[in-house]
Design an enzyme around this catalytic site. Structure first.
Site, PDB file in Angstrom:
ATOM      1  CG  HIS A  98      -0.460   0.387   2.619  1.00 34.56           C
ATOM      2  ND1 HIS A  98       0.555  -0.574   3.035  1.00 34.56           N
ATOM      3  CD2 HIS A  98      -0.389   1.327   3.285  1.00 34.56           C
ATOM      4  CE1 HIS A  98       0.947  -0.193   4.172  1.00 34.56           C
ATOM      5  NE2 HIS A  98       0.332   1.111   4.440  1.00 34.56           N
ATOM      6  CE  LYS A 102       3.917   6.769   3.461  1.00 33.41           C
ATOM      7  NZ  LYS A 102       3.941   6.782   4.741  1.00 33.41           N
ATOM      8  CG  HIS A 127       2.031   7.857  -0.146  1.00 33.63           C
ATOM      9  ND1 HIS A 127       1.404   8.779   0.512  1.00 33.63           N
ATOM     10  CD2 HIS A 127       1.322   7.019   0.192  1.00 33.63           C
ATOM     11  CE1 HIS A 127       0.697   8.434   1.501  1.00 33.63           C
ATOM     12  NE2 HIS A 127       0.600   7.113   1.247  1.00 33.63           N
ATOM     13  CG  HIS A 151      -3.681   3.372   1.316  1.00 33.02           C
ATOM     14  ND1 HIS A 151      -2.865   3.665  -0.049  1.00 33.02           N
ATOM     15  CD2 HIS A 151      -2.850   3.826   2.194  1.00 33.02           C
ATOM     16  CE1 HIS A 151      -1.780   4.335   0.582  1.00 33.02           C
ATOM     17  NE2 HIS A 151      -1.548   4.543   1.705  1.00 33.02           N
TER      18      HIS A 151
END
Length: 249
Positions: A98, A102, A127, A151
């Site tokens: 998830h 990043k 991200h 998310h």
């Protein structure tokens, strides 16, 4: 004479049947070989993505183990909610990946020891989009790409990147959110110390049905005691508690 003709025709039919059956069996073997090859390719691609996730954890030591825990917890919650086995697997994989986006966030932002300024938040909030773009080329992971993208959405529409509301958010993303928020709250981060298990559960409970998916929160809290990797009260309570996970990175 007729008997000999009938016998010859029967022999021809038998030979044709055997040839057809042999061709059918060969097609089945070929299809099985293709299926195995496709699965091998999927596994190879997934291992490559895991390599990126591991590279992220090397880049940001504060997230070490975070993705693995979120993936495992997301899988368990999905199973507890009775979702089909393929969906459970996909949710677990998406949970593990998830935060892969990043990898594209500058370290100065990712590891900043204080609160992010508005421009830095704009960068950080990219991200989920970066992560979705990384996995987008893989058709077999299309559902997982959506979970990664969403998310950080919140059921009341206050999340990002698209401000989705309620059931507009994929169920997998809603499950990952709950696991992600709990682990983020109970882990040390550059900008704050970890909160207690009790405080994290209180945050999830307070936001259930409004900020977080109520069923996912209920299932997650119910399963917490069975998660072998949970470490209650992993750090001192921070001086300021994030409001329902909204300031989590």
């Amino acid at each position: 004479m007729a008997s000999r003709v009938d016998s010859s025709s029967a022999d021809d039919l038998t030979v044709a049947y055997r040839r057809l059956n042999a061709a059918y069996q060969q097609t089945l073997r070929y299809a099985e070989d293709v299926r195995r090859l496709y699965q091998q390719v999927q596994r190879a691609i997934y291992q490559s993505l895991l390599g990126l996730a591991n590279a992220l954890e090397a880049k940001d030591p504060y997230t070490r183990g975070h993705s693995e825990r979120v993936g495992a917890w997301s899988r368990s919650v999905a199973a507890a909610l009775g979702l089909p086995a393929p969906d459970v697997d996909m949710i677990g994989q998406a949970g593990l990946l998830h935060d892969i986006g990043k990898i594209g966030i500058p370290e100065a932002v990712l590891r900043k020891p204080g609160e992010l300024d508005p421009d830095e938040w704009t960068v950080m909030r990219n991200h989920p989009l970066i992560g979705a773009q990384i996995v987008a080329p893989y058709d077999f992971f299309a559902a997982g790409a959506l979970m990664i993208r969403h998310h950080h959405e919140r059921c009341d529409g206050s999340g990002y990147p698209d401000g989705l509301v309620g059931d507009e958010i994929p169920i997998g993303a809603r499950i990952i959110t709950v696991a992600d928020v709990y682990d983020a709250l109970t882990s040390n981060r550059p900008y704050r110390m970890a909160l207690s298990h009790a405080t994290a559960v209180e945050t999830l409970t307070a936001g259930a049905g409004r900020v977080f998916d109520e069923d996912a929160v209920t299932a997650f809290i119910g399963l917490l005691q069975s998660f072998a990797t949970v470490k209650h009260d992993v750090g001192p309570r921070a001086s300021q508690r994030p409001a329902n996970g909204q300031t989590l990175r």
